[in-house]
Design a protein around this motif. Structure first.
Motif, PDB file in Angstrom:
ATOM      1  N   ARG A   8     -57.257 -64.542 -68.944  1.00 31.10           N
ATOM      2  CA  ARG A   8     -56.188 -64.118 -69.849  1.00 31.10           C
ATOM      3  C   ARG A   8     -55.125 -65.206 -69.979  1.00 31.10           C
ATOM      4  NH1 ARG A   8     -54.787 -58.920 -71.237  1.00 31.10           N
ATOM      5  NH2 ARG A   8     -56.205 -58.151 -69.613  1.00 31.10           N
ATOM      6  N   GLU A   9     -54.837 -65.895 -68.871  1.00 28.51           N
ATOM      7  CA  GLU A   9     -53.824 -66.937 -68.896  1.00 28.51           C
ATOM      8  C   GLU A   9     -54.247 -68.098 -69.793  1.00 28.51           C
ATOM      9  OE1 GLU A   9     -50.250 -68.694 -68.304  1.00 28.51           O
ATOM     10  OE2 GLU A   9     -50.872 -66.663 -67.739  1.00 28.51           O
ATOM     11  N   GLN A  10     -55.531 -68.470 -69.761  1.00 26.86           N
ATOM     12  CA  GLN A  10     -56.016 -69.544 -70.629  1.00 26.86           C
ATOM     13  C   GLN A  10     -55.834 -69.193 -72.103  1.00 26.86           C
ATOM     14  OE1 GLN A  10     -60.052 -69.977 -68.883  1.00 26.86           O
ATOM     15  NE2 GLN A  10     -59.648 -72.184 -68.946  1.00 26.86           N
ATOM     16  N   VAL A  11     -56.182 -67.966 -72.450  1.00 28.05           N
ATOM     17  CA  VAL A  11     -56.063 -67.539 -73.841  1.00 28.05           C
ATOM     18  C   VAL A  11     -54.599 -67.450 -74.249  1.00 28.05           C
ATOM     19  CG1 VAL A  11     -56.563 -65.677 -75.455  1.00 28.05           C
ATOM     20  CG2 VAL A  11     -58.278 -66.352 -73.768  1.00 28.05           C
ATOM     21  N   TYR A  93     -59.068 -64.189 -78.256  1.00 28.00           N
ATOM     22  CA  TYR A  93     -57.872 -63.389 -77.943  1.00 28.00           C
ATOM     23  C   TYR A  93     -58.193 -61.897 -77.941  1.00 28.00           C
ATOM     24  CZ  TYR A  93     -52.900 -62.100 -78.098  1.00 28.00           C
ATOM     25  OH  TYR A  93     -51.651 -61.590 -77.828  1.00 28.00           O
ATOM     26  N   SER A  94     -59.095 -61.495 -78.840  1.00 27.99           N
ATOM     27  CA  SER A  94     -59.413 -60.074 -78.982  1.00 27.99           C
ATOM     28  C   SER A  94     -60.092 -59.494 -77.738  1.00 27.99           C
ATOM     29  CB  SER A  94     -60.323 -59.849 -80.203  1.00 27.99           C
ATOM     30  OG  SER A  94     -61.593 -60.459 -80.004  1.00 27.99           O
ATOM     31  N   VAL A  95     -60.631 -60.364 -76.883  1.00 30.84           N
ATOM     32  CA  VAL A  95     -61.267 -59.894 -75.650  1.00 30.84           C
ATOM     33  C   VAL A  95     -60.222 -59.362 -74.674  1.00 30.84           C
ATOM     34  CG1 VAL A  95     -62.613 -60.644 -73.633  1.00 30.84           C
ATOM     35  CG2 VAL A  95     -63.210 -61.473 -75.921  1.00 30.84           C
ATOM     36  N   PHE A  96     -58.996 -59.909 -74.757  1.00 27.93           N
ATOM     37  CA  PHE A  96     -57.953 -59.561 -73.794  1.00 27.93           C
ATOM     38  C   PHE A  96     -56.809 -58.745 -74.398  1.00 27.93           C
ATOM     39  CE2 PHE A  96     -59.946 -63.517 -72.396  1.00 27.93           C
ATOM     40  CZ  PHE A  96     -60.273 -63.215 -71.072  1.00 27.93           C
ATOM     41  N   GLU A  97     -56.498 -59.010 -75.665  1.00 27.58           N
ATOM     42  CA  GLU A  97     -55.345 -58.356 -76.301  1.00 27.58           C
ATOM     43  C   GLU A  97     -55.689 -57.992 -77.741  1.00 27.58           C
ATOM     44  OE1 GLU A  97     -52.639 -57.689 -74.692  1.00 27.58           O
ATOM     45  OE2 GLU A  97     -52.684 -59.011 -72.936  1.00 27.58           O
ATOM     46  N   ASN A  98     -54.827 -57.170 -78.341  1.00 28.87           N
ATOM     47  CA  ASN A  98     -54.971 -56.814 -79.753  1.00 28.87           C
ATOM     48  C   ASN A  98     -54.450 -57.976 -80.610  1.00 28.87           C
ATOM     49  OD1 ASN A  98     -54.856 -55.800 -82.337  1.00 28.87           O
ATOM     50  ND2 ASN A  98     -54.012 -53.829 -81.743  1.00 28.87           N
ATOM     51  N   PRO A  99     -55.293 -58.609 -81.430  1.00 30.57           N
ATOM     52  CA  PRO A  99     -54.840 -59.741 -82.254  1.00 30.57           C
ATOM     53  C   PRO A  99     -53.665 -59.403 -83.163  1.00 30.57           C
ATOM     54  CG  PRO A  99     -57.226 -59.661 -82.215  1.00 30.57           C
ATOM     55  CD  PRO A  99     -56.743 -58.383 -81.564  1.00 30.57           C
ATOM     56  N   ARG A 100     -53.550 -58.120 -83.524  1.00 33.25           N
ATOM     57  CA  ARG A 100     -52.420 -57.732 -84.367  1.00 33.25           C
ATOM     58  C   ARG A 100     -51.089 -58.003 -83.657  1.00 33.25           C
ATOM     59  NH1 ARG A 100     -51.938 -57.924 -89.377  1.00 33.25           N
ATOM     60  NH2 ARG A 100     -49.770 -58.481 -89.106  1.00 33.25           N
ATOM     61  N   ALA A 101     -51.092 -57.854 -82.329  1.00 29.67           N
ATOM     62  CA  ALA A 101     -49.876 -58.128 -81.557  1.00 29.67           C
ATOM     63  C   ALA A 101     -49.493 -59.601 -81.664  1.00 29.67           C
ATOM     64  CB  ALA A 101     -50.079 -57.733 -80.093  1.00 29.67           C
ATOM     65  N   PHE A 102     -50.496 -60.478 -81.664  1.00 27.93           N
ATOM     66  CA  PHE A 102     -50.219 -61.911 -81.816  1.00 27.93           C
ATOM     67  C   PHE A 102     -49.633 -62.188 -83.194  1.00 27.93           C
ATOM     68  CE2 PHE A 102     -51.160 -66.294 -82.883  1.00 27.93           C
ATOM     69  CZ  PHE A 102     -50.814 -66.971 -81.715  1.00 27.93           C
TER      70      PHE A 102
END
Length: 535
Positions: A8-11, A93-102
């Motif tokens: 997650r930190e890398q992404v 990014y979608s593997v760890f978080e919701n891309p909409r948040a980005f």
């Protein structure tokens, strides 16, 4: 799979690089590609590289370097970080978080977190190894690694003989970049250092072609597009020079470097007053021609030219701007900045290569000196440039043990620092100053989130009144029913503030005065009554 191969930190760190280095509209296009399912064959290698294929007008191959984002590549023709790179990021990014948040972060004012990678010139390597040869590729058969630099320029003239007509009949920027990118394939089998030096000459040649085109055509239709093209060429030039192994070039191809030096003597006399050519010239000296004897020779020649009584003011200014560059190289920053500050045509972008270089070499005091001298330009810079300087500035303050002063000093960079400075004031409970800044810079009430407004209402209820009243007057001034409704909602907040302050008598006088002032606005009077604000 990606969840096991990446962290997650890398992404998250990759996302920071995306925010710093990529244009917002390009990130948005990448997000659309991701949501349309155009990204496939995504894989991570040794936790250091992220690879994918992205379906566009063709299938493009993306490789993101997670340790050095500047080395990321895509086989498309876009010269900077492209939507295919952004789409690949969103897939990871979608593997760890919701891309909409980005995307929400992308669209919000934000402070950029410092990273050493932001000090490296923004650059996407042009990948041509798999490209099909162009019809003109046979022209390159006459060039060999042993060919002279003068032969390169003769070849480039032949290569571009039809370019001006193509630029007039099609989109100039596309034609120019296509010519520049395709010609690099001529040196695909050359030694790397020599091929890189050729790319520098090809860049300078096409920048001159662009400026000649602008001068000859004199059309405002392409003005914005061609300005962006010049920016991109200069960015490419800086990156090419940054990654060029000048030491190896001097060792193995000294004659080509000496020819480049001789050629540079002509360039300061080019009939081009544009700032782009001045920027290109100084980058060449900063990264490639920085030999003490050559520098002194160039300074002496510029000094002689500046003293020539028959020079026009424009010529003298151009030579002075070039001369100031060599003063920086000698460490005489004050003298250089005094010259440059006298020119009205120099934006913050002109100074950024120097400031990034100082930070790369951890010359923090020198960096802060330049910040002090350029604070007006920093305060009026566009978002990406301000965020870059601010991030490095905060790092410099921390390195020098002066972090405690950073917040208060943000006031010097207004209005560009509005978001950062307001955040500092709010965090330190300087609510009056916080609201004064919002009022001064005409910020809408919506810029303050509900949580902030609630905190101020609870602790200092009357402080919000000027901001609320201004917004109310603006809503009434809209002269429509929805504006009146919004004004009535805000008036309820005003009443609550007076009530918390035990000043309902002041509220009664205020609302009666407002109702009288706008007594002819029947719809507004109806909203006041509907909200039980007047009887």
């Amino acid at each position: 799979m990606l969840q096991r191969e990446l962290t997650r930190e890398q992404v998250k760190q990759l996302g920071e690089q995306i925010l710093v280095n990529m244009e917002e509209h390009i990130v948005e296009q990448g997000y659309q590609y991701f949501t349309d399912g155009m990204v496939f064959n995504v894989q991570a290698e040794d936790g250091a590289h992220l690879r994918s294929d992205v379906q566009g007008s063709a299938v493009y191959h993306v490789e993101i370097d997670l340790n050095a984002f500047a080395n990321s590549t895509c086989t498309c023709s876009y010269a900077r970080y492209c939507k295919h790179i952004a789409a690949t990021f969103f897939q990871a990014y979608s593997v760890f978080e919701n891309p909409r948040a980005f995307m929400n972060v992308l669209h919000k004012p934000r402070s950029t977190v410092f990273s050493p990678a932001m000090l490296v010139p923004a650059y996407k390597k042009i990948v041509k190894s798999g490209a099909n040869p162009t019809p003109s590729a046979s022209l390159g058969a006459s060039l060999r690694p042993e060919s002279k630099v003068s032969d390169w320029w003769s070849f480039l003239e032949k290569w571009t003989r039809n370019l001006p007509l193509a630029m007039e009949t099609a989109r100039p920027s596309s034609e120019l970049f296509s010519s520049y990118e395709n010609v690099l394939g001529v040196t695909s089998s050359w030694p790397e250092e020599l091929a890189q030096l050729f790319s520098v000459h090809a860049n300078l040649f096409h920048l001159l072609k662009l400026q000649t085109f602008v001068k000859d055509v004199r059309s405002s239709y392409w003005a914005s597009d061609l300005t962006q093209t010049a920016d991109r060429l200069v960015e490419q030039l800086e990156a090419a020079l940054f990654y060029l192994d000048a030491g190896s070039l001097r060792k193995h191809f000294s004659s080509h470097l000496e020819e480049t030096h001789e050629k540079s003597k002509e360039w300061k006399h080019c009939d081009s007053a544009t700032i782009y050519w001045i920027q290109a010239n100084r980058l060449l000296w900063w990264y490639l021609l920085n030999t003490p004897a050559w520098i002194q020779e160039e300074m002496d020649e510029l000094d002689r030219l500046i003293k020539n009584p028959v020079l026009t003011d424009a010529e003298r200014e151009r030579f002075s701007i070039l001369q100031a560059h060599f003063l920086v190289m000698k460490g005489e920053d004050e003298a250089a900045l005094r010259i440059w500050n006298g020119s009205q045509s120099l934006a913050l972008s002109f100074y950024l290569p120097y400031m990034k270089a100082f930070a790369r070499h951890e010359e923090w005091e020198r960096f802060l000196y330049w910040v002090d001298r350029l604070e007006t330009l920093i305060g009026t810079a566009d978002g990406p440039e301000y965020r870059l300087v601010a991030a490095v500035w905060r790092e410099a303050m921390e390195r020098l043990g002066r972090s405690a002063d950073s917040g208060a000093m943000l006031k010097r960079f207004l209005p560009a620092s509005l978001t950062d400075y307001c955040a500092y004031l709010f965090e330190n409970r300087q609510y009056k100053q916080y609201l004064d800044v919002l009022m001064t810079y005409q910020s809408a009430l919506e810029q303050m989130n509900q949580q902030q407004a609630k905190i101020i209402e609870d602790q200092k209820p009357l402080l919000l009144l000027p901001l609320l009243i201004r917004e109310i007057n603006q809503q009434i001034g809209s002269r429509n029913r929805s504006g009146y409704r919004e004004a009535a909602k805000l008036l309820k907040k005003v009443r609550a503030s007076y009530q918390k302050a035990d000043q309902l008598d002041v509220w009664e006088r205020f609302i009666q005065g407002l109702a009288t002032k706008y007594s002819r606005l029947r719809a507004f009077q109806e909203e006041l009554k509907r909200g039980n604000l007047i009887s």
